[in-house]
Scaffold this active site. Structure first.
Site, short mmCIF file in Angstrom:
data_model
loop_
_atom_site.label_atom_id
_atom_site.label_comp_id
_atom_site.label_asym_id
_atom_site.label_seq_id
_atom_site.Cartn_x
_atom_site.Cartn_y
_atom_site.Cartn_z
N LEU A 183 12.13 39.78 -38.28
CA LEU A 183 11.85 39.98 -39.70
C LEU A 183 10.34 39.92 -39.87
O LEU A 183 9.75 38.85 -40.01
CB LEU A 183 12.56 38.92 -40.53
CG LEU A 183 12.61 39.16 -42.04
CD1 LEU A 183 13.19 40.52 -42.38
CD2 LEU A 183 13.41 38.06 -42.72
N HIS A 184 9.72 41.10 -39.89
CA HIS A 184 8.26 41.20 -39.73
C HIS A 184 7.48 40.84 -41.00
O HIS A 184 6.75 39.85 -41.04
CB HIS A 184 7.88 42.61 -39.30
CG HIS A 184 8.57 43.10 -38.07
ND1 HIS A 184 8.28 42.61 -36.81
CD2 HIS A 184 9.56 44.03 -37.90
CE1 HIS A 184 9.05 43.23 -35.91
NE2 HIS A 184 9.82 44.09 -36.55
N ASP A 185 7.58 41.68 -42.02
CA ASP A 185 6.66 41.61 -43.15
C ASP A 185 6.73 40.32 -43.97
O ASP A 185 5.70 39.88 -44.51
CB ASP A 185 6.86 42.82 -44.06
CG ASP A 185 6.43 44.12 -43.41
OD1 ASP A 185 5.55 44.08 -42.54
OD2 ASP A 185 6.97 45.18 -43.77
#
Length: 313
Positions: A241-243
């Site tokens: 889950l990057h952003d």
């Protein structure tokens, strides 16, 4: 005092969670506006998605400004294979009622930064850096007026996710990224080196669903859709889950471990286009121009996101 921030983004399911978390945190984050950019999907859809998100959160007063439609001198690369044709596949979100602002997002960035005292505005970047680079080209003074830029992009220890050496946001517009890293602005980078370990396992997704609100259901549906690609790709128990790491860093920087480094962007090589060349071990005399986030507390990260999403309608 709430921190004054602007998002520059290409929503995107993970962008959506980052934005919703910020919208749920008005005591800590005063969101002055959302600027959209072409990246995960074309600009018309990133703009529509940003409007859907402010309406989902009950925060339709937050203005949305469309930015650049394509990178500097390159064809746009998109990621529908991850995010679906809409960019927010998964939940059934209604068409937005509110409209985007007519002012170009780059002009909004310039005017807003100039309208505030230096060292006030935090620019949170979740997509390609096209808008930011153009703003700096048009108004070089604003780089020094920002408090900082906090961005998701790049990778060193974890390599790339769109090519063996490049992370998607940097790969889409490496010339823009290079200009931003050379701008003199204070920059913090949340790269794949940390985001790859923030994995949306089934238990963590179900925790969003169990909140029982519209936003929690939407987040669970988004992540259930978008994780399928990365779970197959990496064979992990959940997708990165990057952003949202950007929003979490702004809210709770103590969750993360950092190092001050030099970062340069490869723009010339067909083999390593968009690579973030990080002097992590200090083997050159290149000036340190970024704070590189190496690791973070994944349990604390998901606890923060879940608690904040639970505050929304």
């Amino acid at each position: 005092m709430a921190q004054k921030v602007i998002f520059d983004t290409d929503p995107g399911q993970d962008d959506a969670v980052a934005i919703l978390t910020a919208l749920a945190s008005p005591d800590e984050i005063e969101l002055l506006g959302i600027v959209t950019v072409a990246g995960n999907i074309p600009l018309d859809l990133t703009t529509k998605n940003a409007l859907k998100l402010v309406e989902l959160a009950g925060r339709s007063e937050v203005p949305v400004y469309p930015g650049c439609t394509k990178p500097f001198g390159r064809s746009l690369v998109t990621a529908e294979h991850v995010h679906g044709e809409s960019g927010l596949d998964g939940p059934d979100l209604p068409e937005p009622v509110t409209k985007p602002k007519e002012m170009h997002g780059v002009d909004f960035l310039i005017e807003t930064v100039r309208a505030h005292e230096p060292g006030v505005i935090r620019l949170l970047c979740l997509g390609p850096l096209t808008n930011v680079a153009l703003a700096f080209a048009k108004a070089p003074d604003i780089a020094a007026r920002l408090k900082d830029i906090v961005l998701m992009g790049g990778g060193y220890f974890e390599g790339g996710n769109i090519t063996p050496t490049a992370e998607f946001n940097i790969y889409v517009d490496p010339e823009a990224a290079s200009a931003v890293f050379r701008s003199g602005a204070s920059i913090t980078v949340l790269p794949l080196d940390v985001t790859h370990f923030m994995r949306s396992t089934k238990e963590r997704i179900e925790a969003f669903r169990a909140l029982g609100n519209r936003s929690g259901e939407a987040v669970a549906a988004m992540l259930s859709f978008s994780e399928r690609f990365d779970v197959e790709k990496y064979n992990w128990e959940g997708a990165p889950l990057h952003d949202p790491c950007v929003t979490a860093f702004v809210l709770k920087p103590e969750l993360f471990k950092t190092r001050h480094v030099n970062v340069e962007i490869e723009t010339g090589s067909p083999l390593t286009r968009g690579m973030t060349v990080v002097d992590y071990w200090g083997v050159t005399d290149r000036a340190k121009n970024a704070v590189w986030v190496r690791s973070g507390d994944s349990d604390g990260f998901f606890q923060l996101l879940t608690e904040r999403i639970g505050r929304l309608p």
